[in-house]
Structures are given as C-alpha cells and as structure tokens.
Design a protein around this motif. Sequence first.
Motif, PDB file in Angstrom:
ATOM      1  N   ASN A   1       4.157 123.649 -87.770  1.00  0.00           N
ATOM      2  CA  ASN A   1       3.259 124.020 -86.672  1.00  0.00           C
ATOM      3  C   ASN A   1       1.932 123.271 -86.704  1.00  0.00           C
ATOM      4  OD1 ASN A   1       4.804 125.632 -85.077  1.00  0.00           O
ATOM      5  ND2 ASN A   1       3.821 127.558 -85.620  1.00  0.00           N
TER       6      ASN A   1
ATOM      7  N   ALA B   1      10.120 123.166 -84.202  1.00  0.00           N
ATOM      8  CA  ALA B   1       8.830 123.871 -84.150  1.00  0.00           C
ATOM      9  C   ALA B   1       8.098 123.561 -82.853  1.00  0.00           C
ATOM     10  CB  ALA B   1       7.979 123.485 -85.357  1.00  0.00           C
TER      11      ALA B   1
ATOM     12  N   LEU C   1       7.136 126.210 -79.808  1.00  0.00           N
ATOM     13  CA  LEU C   1       5.741 126.432 -79.443  1.00  0.00           C
ATOM     14  C   LEU C   1       5.499 126.119 -77.976  1.00  0.00           C
ATOM     15  CD1 LEU C   1       2.936 127.268 -80.392  1.00  0.00           C
ATOM     16  CD2 LEU C   1       2.514 124.870 -81.017  1.00  0.00           C
TER      17      LEU C   1
END
Length: 255
Positions: free
Chosen positions: A224, A22, A26
Amino acid sequence: MSGRVSGKVAMVTGGASGLGAATSKLLVEEGARVVIADINLAGAEQVAAEINKAHPDMALAVELDVTSEQQWQDALETAVGFLGGLNILVNNAGIGGSAPVEDETFENWKKIQAVDLDSVFLGCKYALGHMKAHQPGSIVNISSIAGLIAGHNMGAYNAAKAGVWLFSKSVALHCAKRGYDIRSNSVHPTFIRTPILEGLFAKTTNGEEKLAKQVPLGRIGEPNDVAYAVLYLASDESRFVTGAEIKIDGGISAM
C-alpha cells in the motif's frame, strides 16, 4: 471510502498479486472500476472476486501476456467494453533479474526488456487511443529505484526500468504537445513486501533484516506504500503533475 477516483475507470497490469493487487483494491475502495489484467488469469479472477464481494460489479479479470501486441489490443477492447471507457492505465507487470553483464544471457536480457519495458510501450501506445475519448486521463508506469540507481549485478533490470522512467517522460511530453489532458508519470519503489521478495527471504538467512539495513528508514515497504502513490497520480489531485517520478525508497536515493 473518500472517493478520490470516484467515477473513473482503470486497467492494472500484473494485478493478480503484489503491487498490482494492492493497487487494484485501493482504486476500487476509492471509487474506480478496475480491470485486473494478468497472464495468471486464475490469480486475477481471485483478486476480482475478492473486490466484487465487498464492492459488487467493480472489478473484472482479463488474461494478458504484456509482451503480446495482439493481447494488449484485445484486453483493452474488453476493458473498455466492461468499463465503458478508460481513464487510468497502471503498467505494473514486471519481472526481476540479477546477473552481472558477463554472466547474463542474451535470451534473458531480451525477456526482461520485453516484460518490463516493451510492455509499457505497448500499453501506452494502445491505451492512448481509448483514453483520448475519456479525458482527463492518467498513465502510471511502475519503474523501480533500480531505474535510477545501478547495481553491479542488475544490468538488464537496470536498463529496462531506466527505460520505463525516461519513456514515461516522453509520453508525458507527447500528450502535452498533442493537447491531450492525459498525464504520464513513473513510480520507483525499493524493496516492497511482495510474493517475489518473500520468496527471496525464504532462500537466505535473515533476508528481510539484511534488506532493511540498506534502507534509511530501517524497514522494507508494504504494497500500500506504492498503491497510495499510484492513487495520487491516478486522481485529479495530481492534475498538474506529468513527466515526474515518485521515489518510494525509504530514503535510499537520498544517500
């Protein structure tokens, strides 16, 4: 994409799944190029392929056993060669452990310390040599709320993650003392929806519900939730933040 880490280059350990995957995704979405390091090379390559499909040539997978000093040096050389430098190191790789002190084995104790704590030492030690040439830089070490709050059956894990917490502060002070524009901070998640946690759910009845009841917000976290904290610490938005810890625990530490 808002470009919060545009032009920066990062290495993320344990990047094949969970928080590492994740975070890698990102960081790329926000403009960084990323080397995804994991002992599970096939998993890291899959994550890199997913990233490169949407953002060509922004990710590379490398094999890394984070307990190996030589592999750390080799992986960093590969990363710097691919990225052209290194600004960000995310020490995310880790394993869990849940045995009370009388039941814990010395072998397992040493394994948890090696993967969860020694790896962070090795990463910081060898990454700094590269990061000094590409300042400003940021080291983000993934600890745990278990590094701040003890459990009766988590002695080895508590010790390792507490070590990550205080070691991150030592690295921050070292860099400041030497005049490096490199920051070091730690992140402390509680229960986050990762493959490890989902494996626990499968072994118990109403596992997620039971864990969620321990969290004041009444739910477990998502990957996240952690990745955005890493993004902040990796970005220039946090240029005056070092030696700090960010708790991502739904309020557990406030009780």
